[in-house]
Write a protein that holds these residues in place. Structure first.
Motif, mmCIF file in Angstrom:
data_model
loop_
_atom_site.group_PDB
_atom_site.id
_atom_site.type_symbol
_atom_site.label_atom_id
_atom_site.label_comp_id
_atom_site.label_asym_id
_atom_site.label_seq_id
_atom_site.Cartn_x
_atom_site.Cartn_y
_atom_site.Cartn_z
ATOM 1 N N CYS A 26 0.823 -1.215 0.000
ATOM 2 C CA CYS A 26 0.000 0.000 0.000
ATOM 3 C C CYS A 26 0.851 1.257 0.000
ATOM 4 N N CYS A 72 -1.238 -1.808 5.297
ATOM 5 C CA CYS A 72 -1.351 -3.260 5.121
ATOM 6 C C CYS A 72 -0.321 -4.049 5.913
ATOM 7 N N CYS A 106 5.037 -4.638 4.642
ATOM 8 C CA CYS A 106 6.421 -4.166 4.652
ATOM 9 C C CYS A 106 7.031 -4.159 6.049
HETATM 10 S S1 FES Z 1 3.332 -1.348 2.261
HETATM 11 FE FE1 FES Z 1 1.460 -1.448 3.313
HETATM 12 S S2 FES Z 1 2.093 -0.887 5.283
HETATM 13 FE FE2 FES Z 1 3.861 -0.624 4.168
#
Ligand code: FES
Ligand code: FES
Lengths: 191, 431
Positions: free
Chosen positions: A45, A50, A53
């Motif tokens: 995202c 989300c 990462c």
């Molecule tokens: S890519 Fe979704 S929280 Fe970092």
């Protein structure tokens, strides 16, 4: 206009990085993927929503997760970081050995596309590490897993298998609960 | 000695008489205007019409702000806590339940409660019920509201007892307060030189919207002072100054203010704290002409040239800059431009512009949950950073934001941050 730089150094998966001049507004995920070729951290995202990462930051009070997409290197400067590449152990021949959390995710078929998995591994790893410092009663395990992994999104699996895997790790690892089966087993062995 | 005693006695007697007179003045309600309609004889379509108008009154008056059930299910079943320096007051059940709500009330009773602050049986309401603002509600609006309230489903939920600190738990004390601070109920009249839109705006802001109840500074007796809408810290958050000058200084244009009221979002900020429920229960449901009327009343015909970022003030805190890059810039951008529909721009946001940094500190510490605003607008969750910033770091970050975008050169000290946190935690504990 030249992009302002900061002098950055950190320990990443046990390895010292820097000091190196980097753009001051670089996000951790860019550092990992573009500068260090650590591509296991997934950018999804890009907005902190989300948690695909998720990386681990180790500090004096223990480990914690942060989303690498919205955490700038300015905050990570001087800190010690673990990414998904640093979670597995190694056997005597130097081959990677999955950590207990990774092993449990494989055993339970916790993921499908796996895009969310590095984030889940790291979040669950931090949970396990925090329980090792402060074990809880078995009755509270479910609640703790739900809070610890609540922010991590998975669009494939419906979470149940992730949950079951983490629960198994917690209940079967001595020292994570105060009254779990692992404790009893341990006590018997000792006796 | 005897003389002194005599004088003292006289003073005590005079005091008692004065208090008695005040109590008498503030006790109960005064005269009420006659009903605007004969509810009993209304036929179906006329009644439906009245009920629809009543819903608009309930929206504009934002009854739900205080009378909603925080556990969900009903906007009228009560239980919402309001933290005041006198203790915690809970919104009451105003659904038409005979037992717990206002099912047994007449339209006269409702008007008397709204405009005089007196419930059936002569019971004084606490001034948390904004009768000081509502005193100018028109009888027609009160009657329409009555028709709507009575058409809602009754909720059989008992009221939560208030937790007021003695002596504020004694309702007769409210009589004294009323004698001094309560205006007589008097239905709103447009001024002779006022356009209908201006009158409507003034009525919506001052009376139904009761904006001043939060935005007007209060005196030691917790009554609104004579500086309407000049800004006030209430329930641990700053309800900012809404006077035309202040709005213009913070970059509000008429169009942005209208957007803000209707959708919850503008370049100047997003509805937060107690304004988020105001958006969802009230302003997002208002017809566009009412939103326009409110806006033009608030701005009094003035308007900023646009949400222009303020010039940097002083030297932005260097440590705060690093914290901003490390913790904030990922969503809000290194230059504070934000991302549409997910994180607000900070370069035009007004929160860093307020003299009092309380809102800024709270947002950074507590974060904001993901929100569906209105008209398709939404904001993603902002994480709270209480566990990553100590008071010194918070002071650095807050100072930086104020210097970079707020127009405040002076840094905020760490002990000021600690004091704000103590104050906010006190309000939290009272909930
Ligand atoms: S890519 Fe979704 S929280 Fe970092
Ligand atoms: S396994 Fe596909 S998103 Fe989780």
């Amino acid at each position: 206009m030249a992009i302002p730089k900061i002098s950055f150094s950190a320990t990443i998966n046990g390895q010292k990085i820097g000091p190196v001049d980097l753009p001051e507004d670089l996000m951790a995920v860019e550092l990992l993927q573009e500068y260090l070729n650590l591509t296991g951290t997934r950018l999804t995202c890009g907005q902190g929503v989300c948690r695909a990462c998720t990386i681990i930051v180790d500090g004096e009070e223990g480990s914690r997760t942060v989303p690498a997409c919205i955490t700038g290197i300015a905050w990570l400067n001087g800190r010690s970081i673990r990414t998904i590449e640093g979670i597995a152990g190694k056997d005597t021949d130097g081959r990677p050995v999955p950590s207990p959390v990774q092993q449990a995710f494989l055993k339970h078929f916790s993921f499908q596309c796996s895009y969310c998995t590095p984030g889940f591994v790291n979040a669950a790893t931090v949970l396990v590490e925090s329980l090792a410092k402060a074990p809880i009663p078995v009755a509270e395990v479910e609640g703790r897993i739900l809070t610890a992994l609540d922010a991590n999104l998975c669009r494939c699996t419906g979470y149940v298998r992730y949950y079951q895997a983490v629960r198994e790790v917690i209940l079967s690892t001595p020292g994570l609960t105060v009254d779990g089966p692992a404790q009893t087993a341990n006590a018997t062995v000792k006796a | 000695m005897i003389r002194v005693l005599r004088v003292l006695c006289l003073l005590v007697v005079l005091g008692a008489v004065a208090a008695g007179l005040l109590m008498w003045k503030g006790w109960g309600a005064g005269p009420i205007p006659p009903a605007s309609v004969d509810l009993a004889s209304l036929d179906g379509p006329a009644r439906a019409d009245l009920i629809a108008r009543g819903e608009q009154v309930a929206r504009a008056g934002d009854c739900a702000a205080c009378h909603t059930d925080p556990d969900g299910g009903s906007d009228l079943a009560g239980g919402m806590p309001m933290v005041t320096p006198m203790g915690t007051i809970y919104g009451t059940n105003i659904s038409p339940s005979e037992t717990h709500g206002i099912g047994g009330w007449s339209a006269d009773d409702l008007y008397t409660a709204i405009a005089w602050g007196v419930a059936p049986g002569g019971r004084n309401l606490y001034p948390a019920m904004p009768y000081v603002s509502y005193h100018a509600i028109t009888r027609a609006d009160s009657d329409a509201l009555y028709a709507w309230l009575m058409a809602q489903p009754p909720v059989e939920k008992p009221n939560t007892p208030n937790r007021l600190i003695p002596p504020f738990n004694l309702r007769f004390g409210v009589s004294l307060w009323n004698a001094v601070f309560r205006p007589d109920a008097a239905p709103f009249q447009p001024a002779t030189d006022e356009t209908p839109e201006a009158a409507r705006g003034r009525y919506l802001v001052d009376v139904l919207g009761h904006c001043g109840e939060c935005h007007t500074p209060r005196n030691l007796a917790y009554a609104m002072t004579g500086q309407p809408l000049a800004g006030n810290v209430i329930e641990g958050a700053l309800a900012p100054n809404l006077t035309p000058d202040a709005l213009v200084q913070r970059g509000w244009t008429a169009g942005d203010l209208e957007r803000f009221l209707a959708s919850g979002l503008a370049p100047q900020g997003v509805m937060t704290f107690r304004m988020f429920p105001v958006l969802s229960h009230s302003t997002s449901h208002m017809p566009p002409e009412d939103i326009k009327a409110i806006t033009s009343h608030l701005l009094a015909g003035r308007s900023a040239p646009g949400p222009v970022p303020r010039p940097v003030a002083g030297t932005p805190d260097a440590a705060g800059h690093q914290l901003y890059l490390g913790l904030c810039a990922g969503c809000h951008g290194p230059n504070g431009t934000g991302q549409p529909h997910s994180s607000v721009p900070l370069n035009t946001n007004t929160t860093a512009m307020f003299d009092d940094p309380i809102n800024l500190v709270r947002i950074i510490r507590e974060g904001v949950e993901a929100r569906d605003l209105a008209q398709g607008e939404r904001m993603q969750a902002m994480p709270g950073f209480a566990d990553r910033l100590d008071d010194t770091q918070m002071a650095q970050l807050v100072s930086y934001l104020r210097q970079r975008w707020g127009g405040h050169a002076d840094p905020v000290a760490a002990d000021r941050i600690a004091e704000i946190i103590r104050r906010v935690d006190g309000v939290e504990a009272a909930h």
